[in-house]
Design a protein around this motif. Sequence first.
Motif, PDB file in Angstrom:
ATOM      1  N   TYR A   1       1.860  -4.975  -8.414  1.00 41.89           N
ATOM      2  CA  TYR A   1       1.813  -3.428  -8.603  1.00 41.89           C
ATOM      3  C   TYR A   1       0.281  -2.997  -8.176  1.00 41.89           C
ATOM      4  N   LEU A   2       0.455  -1.929  -7.519  1.00 37.10           N
ATOM      5  CA  LEU A   2      -0.815  -1.165  -7.456  1.00 37.10           C
ATOM      6  C   LEU A   2      -0.832   0.379  -7.545  1.00 37.10           C
ATOM      7  N   SER A   3      -1.874   0.644  -8.337  1.00 38.32           N
ATOM      8  CA  SER A   3      -1.835   2.293  -8.695  1.00 38.32           C
ATOM      9  C   SER A   3      -2.777   2.981  -7.536  1.00 38.32           C
ATOM     10  N   ILE A   4      -2.677   4.319  -7.569  1.00 41.53           N
ATOM     11  CA  ILE A   4      -3.693   5.293  -6.623  1.00 41.53           C
ATOM     12  C   ILE A   4      -4.953   4.829  -6.779  1.00 41.53           C
TER      13      ILE A   4
ATOM     14  N   ARG B   1       0.812  -1.281  -0.216  1.00 45.55           N
ATOM     15  CA  ARG B   1       0.019  -0.060  -0.080  1.00 45.55           C
ATOM     16  C   ARG B   1       0.783   1.191  -0.046  1.00 45.55           C
ATOM     17  N   LEU B   2       2.062   1.259   0.318  1.00 42.91           N
ATOM     18  CA  LEU B   2       2.703   2.455   0.481  1.00 42.91           C
ATOM     19  C   LEU B   2       3.681   2.707  -0.704  1.00 42.91           C
ATOM     20  N   VAL B   3       3.983   1.918  -1.654  1.00 41.91           N
ATOM     21  CA  VAL B   3       4.774   2.055  -2.779  1.00 41.91           C
ATOM     22  C   VAL B   3       4.102   3.139  -3.628  1.00 41.91           C
ATOM     23  N   PRO B   4       2.822   3.044  -3.978  1.00 44.72           N
ATOM     24  CA  PRO B   4       2.379   4.135  -4.854  1.00 44.72           C
ATOM     25  C   PRO B   4       2.331   5.519  -4.375  1.00 44.72           C
ATOM     26  N   PHE B   5       2.355   5.780  -3.103  1.00 49.09           N
ATOM     27  CA  PHE B   5       2.450   6.958  -2.702  1.00 49.09           C
ATOM     28  C   PHE B   5       3.904   7.531  -2.858  1.00 49.09           C
ATOM     29  N   LEU B   6       4.853   6.798  -2.699  1.00 46.82           N
ATOM     30  CA  LEU B   6       6.247   7.068  -2.809  1.00 46.82           C
ATOM     31  C   LEU B   6       6.500   7.525  -4.509  1.00 46.82           C
ATOM     32  N   ILE B   7       5.931   6.560  -5.402  1.00 44.29           N
ATOM     33  CA  ILE B   7       6.276   6.949  -6.876  1.00 44.29           C
ATOM     34  C   ILE B   7       5.572   8.204  -7.325  1.00 44.29           C
ATOM     35  N   THR B   8       4.168   8.089  -6.802  1.00 42.75           N
ATOM     36  CA  THR B   8       3.310   9.392  -7.299  1.00 42.75           C
ATOM     37  C   THR B   8       3.815  10.580  -6.815  1.00 42.75           C
ATOM     38  N   GLY B   9       4.108  10.532  -5.313  1.00 44.60           N
ATOM     39  CA  GLY B   9       4.714  11.697  -4.762  1.00 44.60           C
ATOM     40  C   GLY B   9       5.832  12.292  -5.433  1.00 44.60           C
ATOM     41  N   ALA B  10       6.915  11.360  -5.729  1.00 44.13           N
ATOM     42  CA  ALA B  10       8.049  11.569  -6.361  1.00 44.13           C
ATOM     43  C   ALA B  10       7.750  12.530  -7.839  1.00 44.13           C
TER      44      ALA B  10
ATOM     45  N   LEU C   1       2.789  -1.959 -21.197  1.00 45.31           N
ATOM     46  CA  LEU C   1       2.810  -0.585 -21.353  1.00 45.31           C
ATOM     47  C   LEU C   1       1.617  -0.250 -22.275  1.00 45.31           C
ATOM     48  N   PRO C   2       0.872   0.871 -21.790  1.00 42.66           N
ATOM     49  CA  PRO C   2      -0.239   1.253 -22.683  1.00 42.66           C
ATOM     50  C   PRO C   2      -0.073   1.346 -24.222  1.00 42.66           C
ATOM     51  N   THR C   3      -0.794   1.596 -25.174  1.00 39.00           N
ATOM     52  CA  THR C   3      -0.771   1.842 -26.451  1.00 39.00           C
ATOM     53  C   THR C   3      -0.465   3.278 -26.622  1.00 39.00           C
ATOM     54  N   ILE C   4       0.582   3.812 -27.245  1.00 39.99           N
ATOM     55  CA  ILE C   4       1.193   5.099 -27.717  1.00 39.99           C
ATOM     56  C   ILE C   4       0.265   5.633 -28.952  1.00 39.99           C
ATOM     57  N   THR C   5      -0.525   6.733 -28.595  1.00 42.76           N
ATOM     58  CA  THR C   5      -1.401   7.232 -29.577  1.00 42.76           C
ATOM     59  C   THR C   5      -0.579   8.248 -30.064  1.00 42.76           C
ATOM     60  N   ASN C   6      -1.067   8.913 -31.364  1.00 40.37           N
ATOM     61  CA  ASN C   6      -0.514   9.963 -32.060  1.00 40.37           C
ATOM     62  C   ASN C   6      -0.342  11.303 -31.230  1.00 40.37           C
ATOM     63  N   VAL C   7      -1.650  11.298 -30.310  1.00 47.01           N
ATOM     64  CA  VAL C   7      -1.403  12.606 -29.450  1.00 47.01           C
ATOM     65  C   VAL C   7      -0.063  12.506 -28.429  1.00 47.01           C
TER      66      VAL C   7
ATOM     67  N   ASP D   1      -2.605   1.840 -14.767  1.00 48.66           N
ATOM     68  CA  ASP D   1      -3.461   1.738 -15.722  1.00 48.66           C
ATOM     69  C   ASP D   1      -4.258   2.951 -15.628  1.00 48.66           C
ATOM     70  N   SER D   2      -4.021   3.959 -14.821  1.00 47.48           N
ATOM     71  CA  SER D   2      -4.612   5.282 -14.849  1.00 47.48           C
ATOM     72  C   SER D   2      -3.691   6.346 -15.624  1.00 47.48           C
ATOM     73  N   LYS D   3      -4.448   7.198 -16.497  1.00 46.51           N
ATOM     74  CA  LYS D   3      -3.891   7.792 -17.287  1.00 46.51           C
ATOM     75  C   LYS D   3      -3.251   9.089 -16.704  1.00 46.51           C
ATOM     76  N   THR D   4      -4.050   9.684 -15.827  1.00 45.95           N
ATOM     77  CA  THR D   4      -3.366  10.808 -14.948  1.00 45.95           C
ATOM     78  C   THR D   4      -2.259  10.407 -14.211  1.00 45.95           C
ATOM     79  N   GLU D   5      -2.145   9.162 -13.696  1.00 49.71           N
ATOM     80  CA  GLU D   5      -1.060   8.593 -12.972  1.00 49.71           C
ATOM     81  C   GLU D   5       0.133   8.568 -13.974  1.00 49.71           C
TER      82      GLU D   5
END
Length: 447
Positions: free
Chosen positions: A417-420, A125-134, A231-237, A184-188
């Motif tokens: 692996y867990l996301s926020i 539960r703690l690692v997602p906060f470390l990576i996102t906080g970074a 890894l997610p698909t890379i779009t043109n944008v 799996d989160s676009k924002t993340e």
Amino acid sequence: MLPDQLAKAVMLPTRGHFIGIDRNNRLFTFVFALFPGLLASGTSVTLVCAFLWAIVSLAAKRFRFEMSRTDKIVAWCLTFYVFVTILSVVVHPDASKGVTFIFKMIPFLAIWAVLPRLRASLPGRLVPFLITGAGIGMIGSLIFSIVQIAFLSPRAEGGAGNAAVFGLFTVLFGSISLLNAHSDSKTERFIAIAGFACGLVCAFLSGTRSAWLVMPINFAILYWYLRGQTLPTITNVVKVVGAVIIVGIIAIAAMKVTERYHALESDIVQLDRQPDSINSLNARLMLWSAAKRAFLASPLIGYGPQNRMSRVNEILSLPPDKKMSFTHVHNGLLNAAVDSGILGVLSVVGLLAAPIVAARRKEPGPGRDLAIAISLLLVSSYVVTGMLGIMFGHDATDAVFIYLTLMICWISGTSPYLSIPQLAAQAEADKLALSDLDQKLAMAKSA
């Protein structure tokens, strides 16, 4: 939205004994990850406060003292460094001047109390906060750096107060941020990539050449970790935005690299034409030479950290107006050699080995791969920058190394692996699980 999910994942508002411990661990980890680029001294203050509160909690038996065999190996590596430093202070002259160095050793003992407290949290539960906080911290650091470059200083220092320390932290935490690129989160994912890009830009704006040398190594480590992820698909944008980011980084890098290259070139020319003048390059060469001679004169026990620079200046025999005013010899291993001789060098090598040992000894799984990636990023950043500047002995660099080592120890090798957003979705289940632990504790006390 991620801010709402982040708040839900962090706070776990329900009252309870283990819920409170878990919530504080989550909040502490997130805040700590924000600090290195924005308020570096906040890392040491936060770690010491966590250490003291963990001691109080252990004494009150709020959680059990649990450490695995690997945890204890790592803890003794850190403690050996403490013992060597204290011994070096007390056996050499002017021990009273070394009290400050002894106090600086307190955070290295935090592993004995803080790690058992982290283990009271739910796994993974703690690692997602470390990576996102970074990532968020690096974005904020870039804003801070731009203001500094524009109005205050030719080199960005962020909240570190030192361009070299800032360069180390930004290249390290920017790299840690990218470990979320497969979320799996676009924002993340956006925060991961933006944090990585901002970290690199900050490192270039700091003008810290040793931090630039870390980048290719960290790229290779990140490639090793991410190539095994979905890894997610890379779009043109995304391709267009990525291209713009790359061009922007290259433009800023080219500007700062050219500026610092000319500074180095000028130092080399001056060294050849005016060998008695002291510039950045010549000062380092003189410090390294004097440190080497000091070590060879006393290879077993050194001179004590309180006598380090006085001994170096004595060997250099410079006029009073040209004496070195530095606090260290700009090489982590030579620094330790002058302070404590061979024992000092071994203690620093033990420190650097500790996070890698903690990661490699885990059970195979996604958590082990993540732990290995973080440990390699940590050690490579400290070794490369520490060979040309400061490694340990600075309150912030010590605190960051210690806490990341704690996190590496805490990670379970088999944890997924867990996301926020995933943590937010599991918040209710987490509260129930922690409430069950509270009930079991209450039953054990009443029995």
